[in-house]
Design a protein around this motif. Sequence first.
Motif, PDB file in Angstrom:
ATOM      1  N   ASN A  53      23.001 -22.012  20.897  1.00 32.96           N
ATOM      2  CA  ASN A  53      22.947 -21.608  19.495  1.00 32.96           C
ATOM      3  C   ASN A  53      23.001 -20.092  19.333  1.00 32.96           C
ATOM      4  O   ASN A  53      23.431 -19.592  18.304  1.00 32.96           O
ATOM      5  CB  ASN A  53      21.670 -22.144  18.826  1.00 32.96           C
ATOM      6  CG  ASN A  53      21.767 -23.627  18.497  1.00 32.96           C
ATOM      7  OD1 ASN A  53      22.854 -24.210  18.513  1.00 32.96           O
ATOM      8  ND2 ASN A  53      20.638 -24.243  18.208  1.00 32.96           N
ATOM      9  N   ARG A  54      22.528 -19.389  20.363  1.00 33.83           N
ATOM     10  CA  ARG A  54      22.525 -17.925  20.272  1.00 33.83           C
ATOM     11  C   ARG A  54      23.723 -17.302  20.985  1.00 33.83           C
ATOM     12  O   ARG A  54      23.880 -16.088  20.974  1.00 33.83           O
ATOM     13  CB  ARG A  54      21.238 -17.365  20.891  1.00 33.83           C
ATOM     14  CG  ARG A  54      20.064 -17.464  19.955  1.00 33.83           C
ATOM     15  CD  ARG A  54      18.776 -17.271  20.690  1.00 33.83           C
ATOM     16  NE  ARG A  54      18.689 -15.961  21.333  1.00 33.83           N
ATOM     17  CZ  ARG A  54      17.701 -15.617  22.157  1.00 33.83           C
ATOM     18  NH1 ARG A  54      16.749 -16.482  22.439  1.00 33.83           N
ATOM     19  NH2 ARG A  54      17.669 -14.429  22.684  1.00 33.83           N
ATOM     20  N   SER A  55      24.537 -18.124  21.600  1.00 35.28           N
ATOM     21  CA  SER A  55      25.669 -17.604  22.364  1.00 35.28           C
ATOM     22  C   SER A  55      26.823 -17.257  21.431  1.00 35.28           C
ATOM     23  O   SER A  55      26.799 -17.555  20.251  1.00 35.28           O
ATOM     24  CB  SER A  55      26.139 -18.655  23.367  1.00 35.28           C
ATOM     25  OG  SER A  55      26.849 -19.680  22.677  1.00 35.28           O
ATOM     26  N   THR A  56      27.850 -16.616  21.996  1.00 37.01           N
ATOM     27  CA  THR A  56      29.019 -16.272  21.183  1.00 37.01           C
ATOM     28  C   THR A  56      30.094 -17.356  21.245  1.00 37.01           C
ATOM     29  O   THR A  56      31.186 -17.180  20.731  1.00 37.01           O
ATOM     30  CB  THR A  56      29.626 -14.933  21.656  1.00 37.01           C
ATOM     31  OG1 THR A  56      29.861 -15.010  23.069  1.00 37.01           O
ATOM     32  CG2 THR A  56      28.675 -13.785  21.381  1.00 37.01           C
ATOM     33  N   PHE A  57      29.791 -18.492  21.864  1.00 35.08           N
ATOM     34  CA  PHE A  57      30.755 -19.597  21.850  1.00 35.08           C
ATOM     35  C   PHE A  57      30.876 -20.158  20.432  1.00 35.08           C
ATOM     36  O   PHE A  57      29.870 -20.369  19.759  1.00 35.08           O
ATOM     37  CB  PHE A  57      30.308 -20.736  22.783  1.00 35.08           C
ATOM     38  CG  PHE A  57      30.360 -20.386  24.235  1.00 35.08           C
ATOM     39  CD1 PHE A  57      31.589 -20.200  24.871  1.00 35.08           C
ATOM     40  CD2 PHE A  57      29.195 -20.225  24.979  1.00 35.08           C
ATOM     41  CE1 PHE A  57      31.645 -19.873  26.227  1.00 35.08           C
ATOM     42  CE2 PHE A  57      29.239 -19.901  26.323  1.00 35.08           C
ATOM     43  CZ  PHE A  57      30.472 -19.726  26.956  1.00 35.08           C
ATOM     44  N   PRO A 100      24.804 -15.681  15.596  1.00 34.18           N
ATOM     45  CA  PRO A 100      25.065 -14.837  16.766  1.00 34.18           C
ATOM     46  C   PRO A 100      26.168 -13.834  16.430  1.00 34.18           C
ATOM     47  O   PRO A 100      27.110 -14.168  15.722  1.00 34.18           O
ATOM     48  CB  PRO A 100      25.572 -15.830  17.823  1.00 34.18           C
ATOM     49  CG  PRO A 100      25.451 -17.187  17.236  1.00 34.18           C
ATOM     50  CD  PRO A 100      25.267 -17.063  15.770  1.00 34.18           C
ATOM     51  N   LYS A 101      26.029 -12.624  16.943  1.00 34.45           N
ATOM     52  CA  LYS A 101      27.073 -11.623  16.706  1.00 34.45           C
ATOM     53  C   LYS A 101      28.339 -12.048  17.431  1.00 34.45           C
ATOM     54  O   LYS A 101      28.286 -12.458  18.602  1.00 34.45           O
ATOM     55  CB  LYS A 101      26.604 -10.249  17.208  1.00 34.45           C
ATOM     56  CG  LYS A 101      25.926  -9.471  16.093  1.00 34.45           C
ATOM     57  CD  LYS A 101      25.585  -8.063  16.514  1.00 34.45           C
ATOM     58  CE  LYS A 101      24.253  -8.052  17.205  1.00 34.45           C
ATOM     59  NZ  LYS A 101      23.754  -6.724  17.556  1.00 34.45           N
ATOM     60  N   PRO A 102      29.501 -11.979  16.751  1.00 33.03           N
ATOM     61  CA  PRO A 102      30.749 -12.413  17.391  1.00 33.03           C
ATOM     62  C   PRO A 102      31.048 -11.579  18.633  1.00 33.03           C
ATOM     63  O   PRO A 102      30.683 -10.412  18.711  1.00 33.03           O
ATOM     64  CB  PRO A 102      31.806 -12.162  16.310  1.00 33.03           C
ATOM     65  CG  PRO A 102      31.066 -12.038  15.032  1.00 33.03           C
ATOM     66  CD  PRO A 102      29.708 -11.510  15.379  1.00 33.03           C
ATOM     67  N   GLU A 103      31.748 -12.219  19.576  1.00 35.65           N
ATOM     68  CA  GLU A 103      32.088 -11.535  20.821  1.00 35.65           C
ATOM     69  C   GLU A 103      33.114 -10.426  20.575  1.00 35.65           C
ATOM     70  O   GLU A 103      33.066  -9.377  21.201  1.00 35.65           O
ATOM     71  CB  GLU A 103      32.654 -12.575  21.810  1.00 35.65           C
ATOM     72  CG  GLU A 103      32.893 -12.049  23.194  1.00 35.65           C
ATOM     73  CD  GLU A 103      33.451 -13.128  24.122  1.00 35.65           C
ATOM     74  OE1 GLU A 103      33.492 -12.885  25.328  1.00 35.65           O
ATOM     75  OE2 GLU A 103      33.836 -14.224  23.639  1.00 35.65           O
TER      76      GLU A 103
END
Lengths: 482, 361
Positions: B199-203, A214-217
């Motif tokens: 799994n796809r989140s930015t956590f 996932p792209k970092p926040e």
Amino acid sequence: MQLGNLLHDLEQSIPAERLLRRPAQMTPYESDALTAFRARPAAVVLAETQDEVIQTVRLCHQYDVPFVARGSGTSLSGGSLPVEDGVVIALNRLNRILRLDPTQRIAVVEPGVINLDVSRAAAPHGLYYAPDPSSQLICTIGGNVAFNSGGAHCLKYGMTANHVLGIKAVLPDGEIVQLGGASLEVVGPDLTGFFVGSEGLFGVALEITLRLLPKPELYRTVLAAYDSLEAAGEAVARVVASGLLPGAMEIMDALAIEAAEAAVHAGYPRDAAALLIVELEGERIQVEAEFAHLLQVIEASGPKTVTVAKDDADRARIWKGRKSAFSAVGRLSPDYLVQDGVVPRSRLGEALATIERLSRAHQLRVANVFHAGDGNLHPLILFNGRVPGELERAEALAGEIIRMCIDLGGSITGEHGVGMEKRQHMPAMFTETDLAVMAELRRALDPGEIANRGKMFPSGEAPTLRSHGPHPLERQGLISRE
Amino acid sequence: MSATTTIAPANLEEVQTAICAHERLVVRGGGTKPALSTTDDGATVLATHRLTGIVEYTPGEFVFTARAGTPLQEIAATLAEHGQYLPFDPPLVAAGATLGGTIAAGLSGSGRQRYGGVRDFLIGVRFVDGQGRLVRGGGKVVKNAAGFDLPRLFVGSIGRLGVVVEASFKVFPQPSQYATVRAPQLTLDDALATIARLNRSTFDLEAVDLLIEDGAPVLYIRQGGLATTLAARQQSLLTWLGGGAPLADEAAFWADANAFAWVPADCTLVKTPLTLHTIPVLEQVLHAHGAQRRYFGGGAAVWIAWTGELDTLDAFLTTLQLSGLILRGAAPWPFIGARPGATLAARVKRVLDPTNRFPTL
């Protein structure tokens, strides 16, 4: 070797317009980004299907003719240099993304898919492919797999091998194997990991299952200027020791800063002897807190100035300077050699001081632009091949830098691979037994040693240095040597 | 079964001598995964418990080298003194698992969610092969592309290609504090959809495990990081989930997971790599057979406590094209189900162990 029979059979299975035989057609395939070496193959197969690759490999095996699989030819270690009178299997047209599964966070790709295209395809799902070699606009996943390519962001998430979950490959004797799969986990020996980085000696990857992240926040980036390269190196050791885990940590020296400023006006302080770029990434709340800590560590390391990227445009400018620095430095000199050694991170300051000393001793300018966070040096040795003796001095200097890396407990290559270029240094890093076992493993898969012959293993035959100067793609600014 | 002989070499020369002197050998570390070192009649056990100690560790370097028989507990304690840890979370630390055994078994635990598994942290290995040759692969720096990746080849090789005598790992700074959310899910589909979203989140998550508690799916989601921000991060996760609650005594919960405290004594413990898509079908089989199970790594794998006939599970896994590794319980051979790459493994084995001193891989 039965070249005539092989060519005859290839003509039966590969359409004439995709079976290159004439010298003029094959010129672009005679070299890769290590332009010092050049070799003319007997034929180039522009494969469009997996079956064509398999068939070509099987025929090469049957007739005992060496082959080299090739992506975009951006290898800096001569990894895709053809074998004289062998076959080149060009894989650029095998470039389909076969499957992108955002739920499972994987992409299944063919070897000719361009590195950045994976991230582009994944972007709508908020995902990306992490390994980012600086040639990622043009280099292919197949080549990345063969050489276990790195990039600026290896510190946290590792190199290509950390992101490859499965491989379908044709071995040099024509056997098809499926290694690993779509899961992050595996039982039994990690054969996928064993295949990655085998420099084309284990055959050709036909389908590669990649892990997407996932792209970092949030990204936070800081630029610190120092009075000496050694001080910047010490600052890296401090950041590493502080318990922070940056996504990237890069250093440029004065020569690189000057060249980058001239090329792209990144706004770097021009009177600095060294610049350090550190970037944190992750969840917003966490990154903001860590960044405050990072700034304290940087301030305590005695920088001349500290600049924090205010926004995305600022961050992009900082990285643009960094990513263009190498090609910019290259333009300062008719010729250059680039090394890729690794030293333990705590010895970075020492290694940089040694390189400065060696540079003076050999009276050759050396620019440094490198992945400091993982100790991966990229000294760029500038010389003029037309001045008698300069090439020899440059090579002597390169050799001393490689020996220094080994003496400091490091490696001869961090991400470019051994290829043609560093094979003579393998015995300095590995014992005779280590190399014998590796050679036996290779022959177990490839008894005739037809796959990428002449790479990785030290060899008696000295390749001739035929030309110098930038690669055509480099002149166009499409690739750079870092 | 006749009594087996055990030899315990104290240094690598003794390992070389021992290997050359015995026609059939089985390597054993801490013995915490006994199915991996089952001996048939006549084989000698090569125990690694005298090959211990951390050889090299510079905390500022975030790399260490240790002998294969070193208990993970010792390594974890040494790393912890400097705020560092093994991010792949190797199982069975408290039970006495060793570094070499962990490499050989190729095991990572729930904590693999954050940065990856044992294959992602092993950077160098020294081993003695079936011909008694001491071989090194990889190195002691975090980035290295020289030579074939022998360290990765040895991950999961269960001591059947050679005896690892020494290994180098990269390590990371350990989060200073942890917190865990317990989030019950209405259905399996809900649970899998939540995992996919996570799994796809930015956590940045340390662990995502799925348990079946009284027939109902429950997610355990662990976060770690700076103490000053953890509460806010957990609140943000709870809001995002729209349910769940903080778990009290979360450290004990994960310690129990690491120890397989949930696994009944008399069953066969199997690890099976997975994808989220394969879980629903497998779940039917496991539910029907009353097998306890625990999914970890965001659905990357499952630990199965199997009580029925092993052949039944073997057949199911084969049909589903899944693999299994038996860690505990009676089994003639630790692999069940599909075996991708078996022919390549066999070719490698013929080079490193041509006389089959070690059992079949």
